[in-house]
Scaffold this motif. Structure first.
Motif, PDB file in Angstrom:
ATOM      1  N   PRO A 744      15.518  39.300  18.592  1.00 43.14           N
ATOM      2  CA  PRO A 744      15.512  39.353  20.060  1.00 43.14           C
ATOM      3  C   PRO A 744      16.339  40.483  20.658  1.00 43.14           C
ATOM      4  O   PRO A 744      16.061  40.911  21.779  1.00 43.14           O
ATOM      5  N   THR A 745      17.331  41.011  19.930  1.00 46.18           N
ATOM      6  CA  THR A 745      18.227  42.000  20.538  1.00 46.18           C
ATOM      7  C   THR A 745      18.251  43.350  19.848  1.00 46.18           C
ATOM      8  O   THR A 745      18.935  44.259  20.329  1.00 46.18           O
ATOM      9  N   GLN A 746      17.550  43.501  18.718  1.00 46.35           N
ATOM     10  CA  GLN A 746      17.602  44.808  18.062  1.00 46.35           C
ATOM     11  C   GLN A 746      16.458  45.006  17.080  1.00 46.35           C
ATOM     12  O   GLN A 746      15.795  44.050  16.652  1.00 46.35           O
ATOM     13  N   LEU A 747      16.276  46.270  16.752  1.00 52.36           N
ATOM     14  CA  LEU A 747      15.363  46.704  15.705  1.00 52.36           C
ATOM     15  C   LEU A 747      16.215  47.221  14.559  1.00 52.36           C
ATOM     16  O   LEU A 747      17.154  47.990  14.783  1.00 52.36           O
ATOM     17  N   SER A 748      15.893  46.811  13.315  1.00 52.70           N
ATOM     18  CA  SER A 748      16.672  47.236  12.151  1.00 52.70           C
ATOM     19  C   SER A 748      15.752  47.751  11.059  1.00 52.70           C
ATOM     20  O   SER A 748      14.607  47.302  10.910  1.00 52.70           O
ATOM     21  N   LEU A 749      16.275  48.685  10.303  1.00 50.34           N
ATOM     22  CA  LEU A 749      15.621  49.148   9.078  1.00 50.34           C
ATOM     23  C   LEU A 749      16.565  48.867   7.926  1.00 50.34           C
ATOM     24  O   LEU A 749      17.747  49.251   7.967  1.00 50.34           O
ATOM     25  N   GLY A 750      16.075  48.190   6.902  1.00 50.33           N
ATOM     26  CA  GLY A 750      16.914  47.863   5.761  1.00 50.33           C
ATOM     27  C   GLY A 750      16.228  48.150   4.443  1.00 50.33           C
ATOM     28  O   GLY A 750      15.004  48.343   4.375  1.00 50.33           O
ATOM     29  N   LYS A 751      17.036  48.184   3.421  1.00 52.00           N
ATOM     30  CA  LYS A 751      16.564  48.423   2.060  1.00 52.00           C
ATOM     31  C   LYS A 751      16.811  47.156   1.259  1.00 52.00           C
ATOM     32  O   LYS A 751      17.926  46.612   1.272  1.00 52.00           O
ATOM     33  N   GLN A 752      15.784  46.703   0.589  1.00 54.09           N
ATOM     34  CA  GLN A 752      15.891  45.482  -0.180  1.00 54.09           C
ATOM     35  C   GLN A 752      15.731  45.793  -1.650  1.00 54.09           C
ATOM     36  O   GLN A 752      14.722  46.366  -2.065  1.00 54.09           O
ATOM     37  N   ASN A 753      16.773  45.488  -2.442  1.00 58.94           N
ATOM     38  CA  ASN A 753      16.722  45.671  -3.887  1.00 58.94           C
ATOM     39  C   ASN A 753      17.242  44.391  -4.539  1.00 58.94           C
ATOM     40  O   ASN A 753      18.210  44.387  -5.270  1.00 58.94           O
ATOM     41  N   TYR A 754      16.559  43.287  -4.167  1.00 59.40           N
ATOM     42  CA  TYR A 754      17.019  41.953  -4.526  1.00 59.40           C
ATOM     43  C   TYR A 754      18.397  41.677  -3.923  1.00 59.40           C
ATOM     44  O   TYR A 754      19.100  40.793  -4.350  1.00 59.40           O
ATOM     45  N   ASN A 755      18.775  42.485  -2.965  1.00 55.00           N
ATOM     46  CA  ASN A 755      19.892  42.246  -2.057  1.00 55.00           C
ATOM     47  C   ASN A 755      19.707  43.212  -0.888  1.00 55.00           C
ATOM     48  O   ASN A 755      19.127  44.281  -1.038  1.00 55.00           O
ATOM     49  N   TRP A 756      20.185  42.833   0.258  1.00 62.07           N
ATOM     50  CA  TRP A 756      19.868  43.539   1.499  1.00 62.07           C
ATOM     51  C   TRP A 756      20.949  44.542   1.859  1.00 62.07           C
ATOM     52  O   TRP A 756      22.148  44.253   1.785  1.00 62.07           O
ATOM     53  N   THR A 757      20.516  45.743   2.268  1.00 64.63           N
ATOM     54  CA  THR A 757      21.411  46.763   2.806  1.00 64.63           C
ATOM     55  C   THR A 757      20.809  47.280   4.106  1.00 64.63           C
ATOM     56  O   THR A 757      19.664  47.753   4.111  1.00 64.63           O
ATOM     57  N   THR A 758      21.559  47.192   5.206  1.00 67.60           N
ATOM     58  CA  THR A 758      21.087  47.735   6.477  1.00 67.60           C
ATOM     59  C   THR A 758      21.250  49.250   6.468  1.00 67.60           C
ATOM     60  O   THR A 758      22.328  49.771   6.185  1.00 67.60           O
ATOM     61  N   LEU A 759      20.174  49.970   6.801  1.00 68.41           N
ATOM     62  CA  LEU A 759      20.195  51.426   6.813  1.00 68.41           C
ATOM     63  C   LEU A 759      20.396  51.981   8.218  1.00 68.41           C
ATOM     64  O   LEU A 759      21.108  52.969   8.408  1.00 68.41           O
ATOM     65  N   ALA A 760      19.735  51.380   9.208  1.00 72.99           N
ATOM     66  CA  ALA A 760      19.831  51.875  10.581  1.00 72.99           C
ATOM     67  C   ALA A 760      19.416  50.756  11.529  1.00 72.99           C
ATOM     68  O   ALA A 760      18.701  49.821  11.143  1.00 72.99           O
ATOM     69  N   SER A 761      19.868  50.840  12.787  1.00 78.62           N
ATOM     70  CA  SER A 761      19.484  49.846  13.782  1.00 78.62           C
ATOM     71  C   SER A 761      19.469  50.483  15.159  1.00 78.62           C
ATOM     72  O   SER A 761      20.092  51.529  15.397  1.00 78.62           O
ATOM     73  N   ALA A 762      18.739  49.845  16.081  1.00 78.75           N
ATOM     74  CA  ALA A 762      18.657  50.302  17.464  1.00 78.75           C
ATOM     75  C   ALA A 762      18.559  49.082  18.361  1.00 78.75           C
ATOM     76  O   ALA A 762      17.750  48.177  18.115  1.00 78.75           O
ATOM     77  N   ALA A 763      19.385  49.063  19.384  1.00 78.20           N
ATOM     78  CA  ALA A 763      19.369  47.934  20.310  1.00 78.20           C
ATOM     79  C   ALA A 763      18.048  47.886  21.062  1.00 78.20           C
ATOM     80  O   ALA A 763      17.406  48.913  21.321  1.00 78.20           O
ATOM     81  N   GLY A 764      17.641  46.688  21.417  1.00 77.64           N
ATOM     82  CA  GLY A 764      16.408  46.515  22.173  1.00 77.64           C
ATOM     83  C   GLY A 764      16.235  45.070  22.564  1.00 77.64           C
ATOM     84  O   GLY A 764      16.947  44.185  22.073  1.00 77.64           O
ATOM     85  N   THR A 765      15.307  44.808  23.466  1.00 77.89           N
ATOM     86  CA  THR A 765      15.002  43.454  23.902  1.00 77.89           C
ATOM     87  C   THR A 765      13.578  43.128  23.478  1.00 77.89           C
ATOM     88  O   THR A 765      12.622  43.816  23.880  1.00 77.89           O
ATOM     89  N   TYR A 766      13.441  42.084  22.687  1.00 70.48           N
ATOM     90  CA  TYR A 766      12.145  41.689  22.156  1.00 70.48           C
ATOM     91  C   TYR A 766      11.982  40.189  22.401  1.00 70.48           C
ATOM     92  O   TYR A 766      12.546  39.359  21.670  1.00 70.48           O
TER      93      TYR A 766
END
Length: 827
Positions: A744-766
């Motif tokens: 609801p409050t942001q867009l995120s891009l993450g990398k999943q290698n059997y564990n999660w790493t956030t790469l980048a994010s941007a605020a937003g309303t969804y």
């Protein structure tokens, strides 16, 4: 007609020729393997391999209410002979993961029946019978024992909070657990630990999360502080994983050194099916491990024909009636052969009675293994040991076991002059009348001396070089077993091994043979001064672990033996660094140019590492030689990642009118079609397309019904669910790839290698119950994410940290009732 003596001489000469011929790659094995007499309803699970007197022994769980542990033996680690039931004790019924440790004449077996604590059984033979010697010692499943160089013992077991470790005051006593920090795998159950020590570093491998999950996998960890101290996960994890196809559920490995005395191997099982009673049916596999410094590199998993592990350059099992002409004697003694042992029986003299093998001379660097025990002793000063670097009666070295003084003695004789003897204590209670193993590693001027796998002494000396090997007896009757030499040391056996494609190759593992054979380098010496190789190739430390080849200049090249799974198209991810603009490379398969000239962009610094994807290598299945050539410019390179590829143009779409299209090929969670829309309620993911896809554009409409944590997956490999029931929630992180996800409050891009790493994010309303159109564009290492505005990306991210270079597309929601519509992917 030949005389009897001549017949024996010719026969023995033929035997020696056979002993001296190393493996040439003519024979092959294929994972998974089916062994003779394995249980038909279970196969082989939790395999463990140990070596004794030159022979490998394999043990496995019983499973499905059987009683009795089975055992197999092999001299080459791939052709196994059934040795029968090694124990029929009642506690072996449904016995888990038996592991066997040899110590001071006794074989100790550790097992957990039905996971209810641990018991110890003992035997005087690796094939049993093993009999029960303790009550229940407790501790969780998958017990494994490690013996450190100082003779201290550690017991490892499984846990939900990571691997547990406990000190052992004796082989049959286990102390209190501590949890090894850093060893938990994704916050879930972790089991099947095994620990080795190499070059001062402790390496631990472990498996998670459940044996019935296709996403069962192996991770590696290391430290330099101790076997019961916290470990650091490898940045190479998972080191064994495959969740789709015919070879899934890979895990519960053990590690052993192969027949060539140098190359490490992982033995592990895969899940072939689940029985009607909900129990696993498994098979045994082995794959090679390569070392790049302290970085463990798994050359697998493989499930196609691979060359057998290499054999030693020389070995002798004494399976004959007499010593024969292949050995020469120094100083006398009474030598013979009995029951596959060479013996010496003369006592009463302080002379070194030496028998050395006279047809084989080691290379300047080598590994040698010797096995021996004292039968009876005299009074003048009994000793027995290994001879190495033998040139003549005035030039050789010895590593001696002195039972009277309980120590290892090493000393060299050069030009008739002995140097200063070095004495190292053996563990308390060391019984010289039991079989012990001496291992000598010579690398340059460094000698390492191991006794029963414990590194007891390291010596720097230039006094000896190449030479012959043999046995020594002094004032005792002694038996001498398996002896072998390999012209490989400290991991060099991996250099000429055939690396699997698909797979990742360490750049420093180029072929042996020297200048003009394994490589071509135009500068003298090793400008980086690193790694174990004595070539002129420039090798330096790499910030991502281990080492890389550096200063590759115009005209230089490196060769790699490779085993290509199948003919087809592959993409190559070259991990490199350069400050040059316009560096050009070319890759050859045998004599065929498979890339043409490829220009590498500057990375902006010699420690700014990037992966550049070279597309469309047409490779022929089978064993070949890959050559990486620098055509112009200069660059450093670290790894070569080769994936099967599909680079053709395509367009796929699904509007979910009445059902999912046939392009969707993997699903986890309770997906459904609701009013012409794809619906997932709670947790789930779904994939479409080919794992060989590389660059493409994906679009979809996304609507959160009662929650929003949902998005598009790209470059997806190895999706799986978790736990015994393939639970979508337990397997929520079980895949490799990227996820663009809105909340609801942001867009995120993450990398999943059997564990999660956030790469980048941007605020937003969804907002919930509103459609949001998302587009994800992947090109090379760059990922652009658009929501609403299809012109200006909200996230523009380049992944320079070991990016995924190929994979499927998909949809995913995490604890959110979500609808998807108008899904499309184009290239």
């Amino acid at each position: 007609m030949m005389s009897g003596i001549l017949k024996k001489t010719v026969a023995f000469a033929c035997l020696l020729i056979a002993l001296l011929i190393p493996f040439s790659g003519a024979f092959a094995y294929t994972n998974y393997m089916t062994l003779p007499s394995e249980n038909p309803n279970d196969g082989i699970g939790d395999p463990f391999v140990m070596k004794y007197n030159g022979t490998f022994y394999l043990y496995t769980s019983t499973g499905q209410n059987y009683t009795g542990f089975k055992c197999w033996s092999s001299t080459d680690a791939v052709n196994w002979t059934y040795a029968g039931l090694c124990s029929t004790e009642a506690i072996t019924n449904d016995g888990y993961a038996p592991e066997v440790v040899y110590w001071n004449g006794t074989f100790y077996m550790y097992t957990s029946p039905r996971g209810a604590g641990h018991y110890v059984l003992t035997s005087s033979s690796p094939t049993g019978p093993f009999t029960l010697v303790t009550g229940n010692l407790g501790h969780s499943i998958d017990g494994s024992v490690f013996i450190d160089d100082n003779g201290s013992w550690t017991f490892y077991s499984a846990g939900g909070d990571g691997i547990h470790a406990a000190p052992m005051s004796s082989p049959t006593s286990i102390g209190s657990d501590v949890v090894l920090g850093g060893t938990q795998m994704g916050g879930q159950w972790t089991e099947g630990a095994t620990v080795i020590k190499r070059n001062g570093t402790y390496h631990l491998t472990a498996t998670g999360n459940h044996v019935l999950s296709p996403g069962y996998r192996v991770n590696a960890f290391s430290n330099t502080t101790g076997p019961r101290q916290p470990f650091t996960p490898s940045n190479n994890n998972p080191i064994l994983l495959n969740s789709e196809g015919s070879q899934v559920g890979l895990g519960h490995n053990s590690i052993f050194i192969g027949p060539d005395l140098d190359t490490y191997y992982a033995v592990y099982h895969n899940l072939t099916s689940v029985s009607s009673g909900g129990l696993p049916v498994r098979k045994v596999n082995i794959d090679a491990i390569g070392w790049n410094g302290d970085k463990m590199a798994m050359y697998g998993p493989t499930n196609w024909s691979m060359p057998n592990p290499s054999l030693p350059n020389f070995e002798d099992r004494f399976q004959r009636a007499s010593v024969g002409a292949g050995y020469s004697n120094l100083n006398g003694g009474t030598w013979g052969i009995s029951n596959n042992f060479m013996y010496q029986s003369a006592k009463g003299s302080t002379a070194f009675y030496i028998n050395y093998e006279n047809t084989f001379t080691t290379a300047s660097d080598y590994t040698a293994e010797y096995n021996m025990k004292e039968i009876s002793k005299g009074t003048a000063g009994p000793k027995l040991g290994a001879v190495y670097g033998y040139v003549d009666a005035s030039n050789y070295g010895v590593a001696i076991l002195n039972g009277n003084l309980n120590r290892l003695e090493t000393v060299t004789l050069v030009n008739g002059v002995w140097d200063t003897q070095v004495n190292t204590p053996l563990p308390a209670g060391f019984d010289i009348t039991k079989l012990h193993t001496i291992r000598i590693e010579k690398s340059g001027t460094t000698y390492k001396y191991f006794v029963d796998k414990m590194l007891l002494e390291t010596k720097i000396t230039t006094r000896l070089g190449a030479g012959k090997v043999g046995y020594l007896s002094c004032d005792n009757e002694a038996n001498f077993g398996y002896i072998a030499v390999s012209n490989k040391v400290n991991g060099s056996g991996i250099f000429d091994a055939y690396k699997p494609i698909p797979g990742t190759i360490q750049a420093v593992h180029y072929n042996s043979g020297g200048e003009g054979v394994g490589y071509h380098d135009l500068s003298g010496g090793n400008a980086g001064g690193k790694y174990i190789r004595n070539d002129n190739v420039d090798i330096r430390d790499n910030p991502e672990g281990g080492h890389n080849i550096g200063w590759n200049s115009t005209g230089e090249w490196y060769k790699y033996n490779v085993s290509v799974k199948a003919s087809g198209t592959y993409n190559l991810g070259l991990r490199y660094a350069t400050t040059y603009t316009g560096t050009q490379v070319r890759v050859w398969l045998d004599s065929t140019d498979v890339t043409g000239l490829v220009t590498l962009p500057s990375t902006g610094g010699w420690d700014n590492w990037r992966t550049y994807t070279i597309k469309g290598l047409n490779l022929t299945g089978g064993n070949h030689t890959l050559r990486v050539e620098t055509v112009t410019g200069e660059f450093d390179f670290y790894t070569l990642q080769l994936n099967s590829a599909d680079n053709s143009s395509f367009a796929k779409s699904d509007n979910f009118a009445t059902s999912f299209s046939g392009d969707w090929n993997w699903s986890g969670g309770n997906w459904a079609i609701e009013s012409g829309e794809a619906s997932i309620n709670n947790v789930g993911k779904r994939t479409l397309g080919s794992t060989g896809w590389s660059d493409y554009t994906v679009e979809a409409d996304i609507k959160g019904i009662d929650g929003l944590n949902s998005g598009i997956m790209v470059r997806v490999q190895n999706p799986a669910q978790g736990g015994a029931g393939n639970d979508a929630g337990l397997g929520t992180d079980f895949y490799q790839g990227y996820l663009a996800v809105i909340s609801p409050t942001q867009l995120s891009l993450g990398k999943q290698n059997y564990n999660w790493t956030t790469l980048a994010s941007a605020a937003g309303t969804y907002n919930l119950n509103a459609w949001h159109h998302m587009k994800v564009v992947v090109a090379g290492n760059n990922i652009k994410v658009y929501v609403g505005d299809m012109v200006n990306p909200k996230i523009d991210y380049t992944d320079n940290s070991n990016p995924f270079i190929t994979g499927k597309v998909g949809m995913r929601a995490h604890y959110a009732h979500t609808h998807f519509d108008n899904f499309s992917v184009t290239h």
